[in-house]
Design a protein around this motif. Structure first.
Motif, PDB file in Angstrom:
ATOM      1  N   VAL A   8      20.098  11.344  13.510  1.00  6.07           N
ATOM      2  CA  VAL A   8      18.852  11.361  12.750  1.00  6.07           C
ATOM      3  C   VAL A   8      19.071  10.749  11.383  1.00  6.07           C
ATOM      4  O   VAL A   8      18.288   9.956  10.910  1.00  6.07           O
ATOM      5  CB  VAL A   8      18.349  12.816  12.608  1.00  6.07           C
ATOM      6  N   ASP A   9      20.146  11.136  10.820  1.00  6.68           N
ATOM      7  CA  ASP A   9      20.399  10.657   9.463  1.00  6.68           C
ATOM      8  C   ASP A   9      20.442   9.158   9.395  1.00  6.68           C
ATOM      9  O   ASP A   9      20.061   8.561   8.410  1.00  6.68           O
ATOM     10  CB  ASP A   9      21.738  11.207   8.953  1.00  6.68           C
ATOM     11  N   SER A  10      20.926   8.566  10.436  1.00  4.09           N
ATOM     12  CA  SER A  10      21.128   7.135  10.294  1.00  4.09           C
ATOM     13  C   SER A  10      19.800   6.384  10.323  1.00  4.09           C
ATOM     14  O   SER A  10      19.704   5.292   9.792  1.00  4.09           O
ATOM     15  CB  SER A  10      22.036   6.629  11.407  1.00  4.09           C
ATOM     16  N   ILE A  11      18.847   6.963  10.939  1.00  3.42           N
ATOM     17  CA  ILE A  11      17.575   6.251  10.965  1.00  3.42           C
ATOM     18  C   ILE A  11      16.888   6.384   9.608  1.00  3.42           C
ATOM     19  O   ILE A  11      16.306   5.451   9.092  1.00  3.42           O
ATOM     20  CB  ILE A  11      16.640   6.848  12.038  1.00  3.42           C
ATOM     21  N   ILE A  12      16.985   7.566   9.152  1.00  2.00           N
ATOM     22  CA  ILE A  12      16.252   7.830   7.919  1.00  2.00           C
ATOM     23  C   ILE A  12      17.210   8.310   6.847  1.00  2.00           C
ATOM     24  O   ILE A  12      18.088   9.123   7.109  1.00  2.00           O
ATOM     25  CB  ILE A  12      15.195   8.920   8.172  1.00  2.00           C
ATOM     26  N   ASP A  13      16.986   7.814   5.720  1.00  2.00           N
ATOM     27  CA  ASP A  13      17.774   8.289   4.592  1.00  2.00           C
ATOM     28  C   ASP A  13      17.097   9.535   4.035  1.00  2.00           C
ATOM     29  O   ASP A  13      16.047   9.469   3.412  1.00  2.00           O
ATOM     30  CB  ASP A  13      17.839   7.187   3.530  1.00  2.00           C
ATOM     31  N   HIS A  14      17.721  10.605   4.269  1.00  2.00           N
ATOM     32  CA  HIS A  14      17.022  11.845   3.974  1.00  2.00           C
ATOM     33  C   HIS A  14      16.824  12.104   2.501  1.00  2.00           C
ATOM     34  O   HIS A  14      15.893  12.776   2.107  1.00  2.00           O
ATOM     35  CB  HIS A  14      17.741  13.023   4.637  1.00  2.00           C
ATOM     36  N   THR A  15      17.731  11.587   1.757  1.00  2.00           N
ATOM     37  CA  THR A  15      17.539  11.822   0.324  1.00  2.00           C
ATOM     38  C   THR A  15      16.204  11.254  -0.126  1.00  2.00           C
ATOM     39  O   THR A  15      15.431  11.918  -0.807  1.00  2.00           O
ATOM     40  CB  THR A  15      18.665  11.145  -0.467  1.00  2.00           C
ATOM     41  N   THR A  16      15.973  10.040   0.296  1.00  5.59           N
ATOM     42  CA  THR A  16      14.712   9.439  -0.082  1.00  5.59           C
ATOM     43  C   THR A  16      13.545  10.165   0.563  1.00  5.59           C
ATOM     44  O   THR A  16      12.548  10.474  -0.071  1.00  5.59           O
ATOM     45  CB  THR A  16      14.676   7.969   0.350  1.00  5.59           C
TER      46      THR A  16
ATOM     47  N   ALA B 246      10.830   2.472   0.850  1.00  5.30           N
ATOM     48  CA  ALA B 246      10.156   3.553   0.127  1.00  5.30           C
ATOM     49  C   ALA B 246      10.161   4.841   0.923  1.00  5.30           C
ATOM     50  O   ALA B 246      10.234   5.933   0.362  1.00  5.30           O
ATOM     51  CB  ALA B 246       8.734   3.141  -0.207  1.00  5.30           C
ATOM     52  N   LEU B 247      10.090   4.691   2.227  1.00 10.37           N
ATOM     53  CA  LEU B 247      10.081   5.891   3.046  1.00 10.37           C
ATOM     54  C   LEU B 247      11.475   6.314   3.460  1.00 10.37           C
ATOM     55  O   LEU B 247      11.640   7.281   4.194  1.00 10.37           O
ATOM     56  CB  LEU B 247       9.243   5.657   4.308  1.00 10.37           C
TER      57      LEU B 247
ATOM     58  N   ASP C 136       0.807  -1.208   0.000  1.00  4.44           N
ATOM     59  CA  ASP C 136       0.000   0.000   0.000  1.00  4.44           C
ATOM     60  C   ASP C 136       0.847   1.268   0.000  1.00  4.44           C
ATOM     61  O   ASP C 136       0.551   2.220  -0.707  1.00  4.44           O
ATOM     62  CB  ASP C 136      -0.916  -0.024   1.218  1.00  4.44           C
ATOM     63  N   ILE C 137       1.875   1.224   0.774  1.00  4.22           N
ATOM     64  CA  ILE C 137       2.688   2.431   0.900  1.00  4.22           C
ATOM     65  C   ILE C 137       3.378   2.753  -0.421  1.00  4.22           C
ATOM     66  O   ILE C 137       3.363   3.897  -0.893  1.00  4.22           O
ATOM     67  CB  ILE C 137       3.704   2.265   2.037  1.00  4.22           C
ATOM     68  N   CYS C 138       3.938   1.748  -1.016  1.00  2.37           N
ATOM     69  CA  CYS C 138       4.596   1.994  -2.290  1.00  2.37           C
ATOM     70  C   CYS C 138       3.583   2.452  -3.324  1.00  2.37           C
ATOM     71  O   CYS C 138       3.849   3.319  -4.164  1.00  2.37           O
ATOM     72  CB  CYS C 138       5.296   0.728  -2.787  1.00  2.37           C
ATOM     73  N   ARG C 139       2.418   1.861  -3.225  1.00  2.00           N
ATOM     74  CA  ARG C 139       1.356   2.247  -4.151  1.00  2.00           C
ATOM     75  C   ARG C 139       1.044   3.716  -3.994  1.00  2.00           C
ATOM     76  O   ARG C 139       0.943   4.455  -4.963  1.00  2.00           O
ATOM     77  CB  ARG C 139       0.096   1.439  -3.855  1.00  2.00           C
TER      78      ARG C 139
ATOM     79  N   LEU D  53       6.297 -11.450   4.666  1.00  2.00           N
ATOM     80  CA  LEU D  53       6.096 -10.253   5.480  1.00  2.00           C
ATOM     81  C   LEU D  53       7.336  -9.385   5.482  1.00  2.00           C
ATOM     82  O   LEU D  53       7.267  -8.160   5.393  1.00  2.00           O
ATOM     83  CB  LEU D  53       5.767 -10.661   6.927  1.00  2.00           C
ATOM     84  N   GLY D  54       8.458 -10.084   5.603  1.00  2.00           N
ATOM     85  CA  GLY D  54       9.699  -9.333   5.638  1.00  2.00           C
ATOM     86  C   GLY D  54       9.891  -8.532   4.363  1.00  2.00           C
ATOM     87  O   GLY D  54      10.310  -7.375   4.377  1.00  2.00           O
ATOM     88  N   HIS D  55       9.561  -9.160   3.290  1.00  2.00           N
ATOM     89  CA  HIS D  55       9.741  -8.490   2.015  1.00  2.00           C
ATOM     90  C   HIS D  55       8.853  -7.274   1.892  1.00  2.00           C
ATOM     91  O   HIS D  55       9.248  -6.204   1.454  1.00  2.00           O
ATOM     92  CB  HIS D  55       9.433  -9.473   0.899  1.00  2.00           C
ATOM     93  N   PHE D  56       7.678  -7.496   2.301  1.00  2.00           N
ATOM     94  CA  PHE D  56       6.692  -6.432   2.281  1.00  2.00           C
ATOM     95  C   PHE D  56       7.157  -5.236   3.110  1.00  2.00           C
ATOM     96  O   PHE D  56       7.153  -4.097   2.669  1.00  2.00           O
ATOM     97  CB  PHE D  56       5.411  -6.999   2.882  1.00  2.00           C
ATOM     98  N   PHE D  57       7.546  -5.569   4.286  1.00  2.00           N
ATOM     99  CA  PHE D  57       7.952  -4.521   5.204  1.00  2.00           C
ATOM    100  C   PHE D  57       9.206  -3.821   4.708  1.00  2.00           C
ATOM    101  O   PHE D  57       9.365  -2.606   4.852  1.00  2.00           O
ATOM    102  CB  PHE D  57       8.186  -5.129   6.592  1.00  2.00           C
ATOM    103  N   LYS D  58      10.039  -4.600   4.138  1.00  2.00           N
ATOM    104  CA  LYS D  58      11.273  -4.017   3.606  1.00  2.00           C
ATOM    105  C   LYS D  58      10.931  -3.005   2.522  1.00  2.00           C
ATOM    106  O   LYS D  58      11.504  -1.919   2.463  1.00  2.00           O
ATOM    107  CB  LYS D  58      12.153  -5.126   3.047  1.00  2.00           C
TER     108      LYS D  58
END
Lengths: 785, 167
Positions: B37-45, B103-104, A391-394, B93-98
């Protein structure tokens, strides 16, 4: 008739011969009969008039027997005019009815007689005269003679009311739509403003964009000022700017999308230098120096397209570039280079094309602008099918597509995807790989059974060479590595929907495959129109280094694996595409410095080369690569109609189109025009084979462990980009054993290469029909392996 | 440049002077300051996401909320998958979550997911050969899951601050 006394009402003038003026007249409403009626009655009392007008037989009507005489003699006497028509009108007004004379009825009064009737107008019934009133809406109701009108009258207001209601509703709807549009527009402009702000630039009133803080390198500043003083600096200021925009000469306002108020940047800055080769050095400089900035650069794919009307360049930007530094530094160059290359090539070609052809190819810009005022990238946004289970990627992707203005559909798994594809046509499919029910690869296989044309892009985080080959083998056209950036997504769209792009080129230039025209035929013409036609097929090979197994030590692809530096070679019938090559490393001037090593000095030597020279060079290069191929056994499964052959190039590739290294001497990830025989050639070039036919089966996986597979990928000039988007196309066979190669070659599975152009209107552009792919060339190709 | 934005925001998070926040042009803050902060989140993305946003971040906020929901659910499902030794499910599930995490721009979580997936992949290969190792693997898996959870909590905190701080 007996005369009788008449009681006269003071207000009435009742002198009637032989008629009792009924007290009714006076005792009634007091108003009495209308004057007209009274006069009428009086007139009829006159016996003298009988031959001309008199009461009817039954006394219920009166008859005008001689209309002419009546009008001449009688009317003036009583009515002070001699117009029979007026008289009749008056009668109508008072609701008198003419008695129709039918064919059969007797004509007791003569042929020309007019008989009128009114229920209240009867002989001897003077008292009734009062009731004769003018026809008014109110009276209509009361008057039984006009029984029909009450309903009409009632109906009319209802009708009006309904109409009014509808109008109001329509207006409300329109208002709402307007608001929505406005808000969308606002969003976009806000975004642009934000981005500009973040970039530290402000747009000034005169339309130029200046750096607020001198942030970034000088080179950036220079470009940012958008002073297209040199042919090199042209496109880039625009690159750094926000959303897609068109930069054009100030006197070509139509080219500047009106919805981007901030971006008539170009107007003041576009220099007068009409050289079509705009994008190059400066661009690269810009990006080189400001790679960090580039990360946030939004759409920045410069296409320098001279304004047809002015000979001034028009830039259409259409790329989000938000990659990391290294990539962004490469991509813009790439695009810049490509654009320039394209231009130079097309320029080269243009000499042999009549300008009239060109003008045909480029519909008036104004119409384009008008149509796509808010979407300068696309002349018509591509319809996207997004297949994604997460969903998120979507949401991410759809949001992006929304912002781009692309209509899209969503499928949540492979099954749904196949279903949707079978029902509708899309311009591009973004297919997730890992999905429940039916995964992306299998879905693609199924889809390819009935649809060979639509580009299917795999979105995945698995981008090992095996995976990639698998994707291509099953019919996918390209790869977009997850997580992907907005920029890469956009590039992918641009790449595979070239025909939908919104590009304007000047008359002096051949159009860059990004023709505004969506006509597949036009594109096809250009493609196949012979040497002089449009773009010669440009092909270049790119390095793809799968596992970095050292064969191509310089292979930048190793690190770029995920970042898809592969270009796809979609040789569109003989289009020459110069990939991002290190210009300096390319002898013969095929320099398109889309190379990170590039110092930004693009010298698109293409301009200096004739088509034949280019072809020669490509051939030489191809020969080289062939040898190289034979040295390696990298196998790849190639995706079908992709004109890719894997050539084992190292980073040094490009330098050596002529050099002969078993060592994949291409420096850059993209070797320039690698025209191996297996590559596409313009059909007109007899000695240049056309693309591979479309295979059908799945090729065997690469046998070798060789990681460094260089993909020589020819991309059509139209494509022009996509290097960063992980587009990898493998041409199977290079380095394979002969059998393998053959096998592979049979396996070009699917239809549309990203660059291929359908020959339908609005299609992708020229497609290469199988018969354009002389098998012998493939075999020939195989020989070399 | 967008780094600027992020830095500005993280500055907000850290309760810096309002003035810093207010200036659009903003001084370029030292990226190193926000290393954690940077290490948790990749800011570029992540910054890209913000690009897609409107000014009030409705889109990304919604996305992040959705992610939170998904994450919580995923953790629960992962737990049960481990308990029932349903490794294929766990892998899925792992794949999904990954995917969502990547993406974020939540790289740490993504990396943990990858590790988990790798491990599961190995498991698949070896399970026949070494049934005994199952329990060991389970331990490893649980550890990975725990780590993932912790990272997720970090992310959650950060993001919540990020968005609430926007108010």
């Amino acid at each position: 008739m007996t005369a009788s006394t008449v009681e006269t009402h003071p207000s009435m003038d009742l002198v009637v011969n032989g008629l009792i003026v009924a007290p009714v007249l006076s005792g009634g409403s007091g108003a009495g009969a209308p004057d007209f009626v009274k006069k009428l009655y009086r007139m009829l009392e006159e016996k003298d008039h009988d031959p001309i007008v008199s009461w009817g037989r039954a006394g219920e009507t009166f008859v005008v027997k001689e209309p002419n005489e009546f009008a001449k003699a009688i009317l003036p006497k009583h009515f002070k005019h001699n117009n029979f028509a007026s008289f009749v009108r008056q009668l109508n007004k008072y609701d008198f009815h003419k008695i129709k004379i039918t064919e059969d009825s007797a004509k007791p009064y003569g042929d020309q007689a007019w008989e009128f009737q009114h229920p209240k107008f009867q002989v001897g019934k003077h008292e009734l005269l009062e009731d004769i009133k003018r026809k008014t809406p109110n009276n209509k109701k009361l008057n039984p003679a006009t029984a029909a009108s009450p309903e009409d009258h009632m109906a009319v207001p209802d009708d009006y009311q309904t109409q009014v209601d509808q109008l109001l509703k329509t207006q409300a709807d329109m208002q709402e739509e307007l608001t929505q549009c406005k808000s969308k527009l606002d969003t976009q402009s806000r975004l642009m403003r934000n981005i500009l702000k973040k970039l530290g630039y402000q747009s000034l009133d005169d339309g130029s964009v200046v750096s607020v803080h001198g942030k970034g390198s000088d080179s950036r500043d220079k470009s940012i000022k958008l002073t297209l003083s040199s042919k090199h600096s042209r496109s880039h200021g625009s690159n750094s700017k926000s959303r897609p925009e068109q930069i054009s000469e100030s006197h070509s306002p139509p080219l500047i999308t009106s919805s981007m108020p901030m971006l008539p940047i170009s107007s003041s800055s576009v220099s007068s230098s009409p050289t079509p080769f705009g994008v190059n050095g400066a661009t690269s400089d810009f990006f080189n120096g400001t790679s960090s900035m580039v990360t946030s650069t939004p759409f920045s794919h410069p296409f320098v397209c001279p304004d047809p009307s002015l000979g001034a360049p028009v830039f259409t930007l259409g790329q989000l570039t938000t990659k990391k530094q290294d990539f962004s530094s490469k991509r813009p160059k790439l695009s810049a280079g490509k654009a320039a290359i394209r231009r130079s090539v097309t320029q080269k070609m243009s000499g042999e094309r009549s300008s009239s052809d060109l003008s045909q190819a480029f519909p008036p810009t104004s119409s384009e602008d008008d149509n796509e005022g808010s979407n300068p990238i696309w002349s018509m946004p591509p319809r996207v099918l997004l297949v994604e289970d997460d969903d998120i990627c979507r949401r991410l992707s759809t949001r992006f597509l929304q912002l781009l203005g692309c209509p899209f559909d969503v499928a949540e798994d492979g099954v749904a995807a196949v279903g949707k594809m079978s029902q509708q046509k899309y311009d591009i499919v973004l297919m997730d790989i890992m999905m429940p029910k039916l995964d992306g690869v299998s879905a693609t296989t199924q889809i390819r059974q009935f649809d060979a044309m639509t580009p299917i892009i795999s979105m995945t985080s698995n981008t090992t060479p095996n995976d990639i080959m698998n994707y291509f083998a099953n019919g996918m056209n390209d790869i977009l590595a997850k997580p992907f950036s907005n920029g890469s997504l956009l590039k992918m769209l641009e790449k595979h929907c070239q025909h939908l792009r919104h590009i304007k080129l000047g008359p002096g230039l051949l159009e860059d495959n990004n023709s505004i025209s969506r006509s597949g035929e036009q594109q096809a013409d250009r493609m196949f129109g012979g040497v002089g036609s449009g773009q010669g097929g440009m092909e270049f090979s790119m390095n793809y280094n799968g596992n970095n197994q050292g064969q191509n030590q310089n292979n930048r692809h190793n690190q770029n694996n995920q970042n898809n530096r592969m270009g796809m070679s979609l040789g569109l019938g003989g289009m020459l595409m110069l990939s991002n090559e290190n210009p300096s490393s390319y002898p013969g001037g095929l320099k398109h410095g889309l190379d990170s090593n590039d110092d930004g000095n693009y010298d698109f030597g293409l301009a200096d080369m004739s088509y034949d020279e280019m072809m020669d060079q490509m051939e030489r290069f191809a020969a080289t690569t062939q040898q190289q191929h034979s040295d390696h056994s990298a196998a790849s499964s190639l995706s079908p109609d992709q004109i890719h052959h894997r050539s084992l190039h190292s980073q040094n590739n490009n330098t050596n189109n002529n050099s002969n290294n078993s060592n994949n001497s291409n420096n850059t990830p993209y070797s320039p025009l690698s025209l191996s025989p297996s590559q596409q050639y313009s059909p007109q070039q007899q000695h240049h084979p056309i693309r591979h036919p479309m295979p059908s089966s799945i090729p065997t996986p690469p046998s070798s462990n060789s990681s460094s597979m260089t993909l020589s990928i020819a991309t059509s000039a139209a494509m022009g980009q996509g290097y960063d988007s992980g587009v990898m196309a493998y041409t199977p066979g290079f380095g394979h054993s002969q059998q393998q190669q053959q096998h592979h070659q049979q396996n070009f599975a699917h239809g549309n290469l990203p660059l291929s152009i359908k020959q339908e209107g609005g299609g992708y552009g020229p497609t290469f029909s199988p018969h354009h792919h002389p098998q012998n060339h493939l075999h020939h190709h195989q020989q070399h392996s | 440049m967008l780094e600027l934005v992020v830095h500005r925001r993280t500055a907000e998070l850290k309760g810096l002077d309002a003035d810093d926040r207010a200036t659009d042009s903003g001084t370029e803050t030292d990226p190193d300051e926000y290393d954690n902060v940077d290490s948790i989140i990749d800011h570029t993305t992540f910054d890209q996401l913000l690009d897609l946003d409107d000014e009030d971040h409705t889109f990304t906020r919604g996305l992040v909320d959705r992610y939170f929901d998904q994450a919580k659910k995923t953790f629960i499902e992962m737990e049960s998958a481990i308990a029932s030794k349903n490794y294929p499910e766990l892998s899925r599930l792992g794949h999904f979550f990954k995917g969502s995490s990547a993406a974020l721009g939540l790289t740490k979580i993504k990396d943990s997911c990858e590790k988990l997936l790798q491990h599961l992949g190995n498991l698949k290969d070896t399970v026949a050969a070494k049934p005994i190792s199952l329990s060991e693997d389970e331990t490893v898996i649980r550890e990975l899951l725990e780590q993932m959870r912790k990272e997720y909590e970090q992310v959650e905190t950060f993001l919540k601050l990020f968005y609430d701080g926007e108010q």
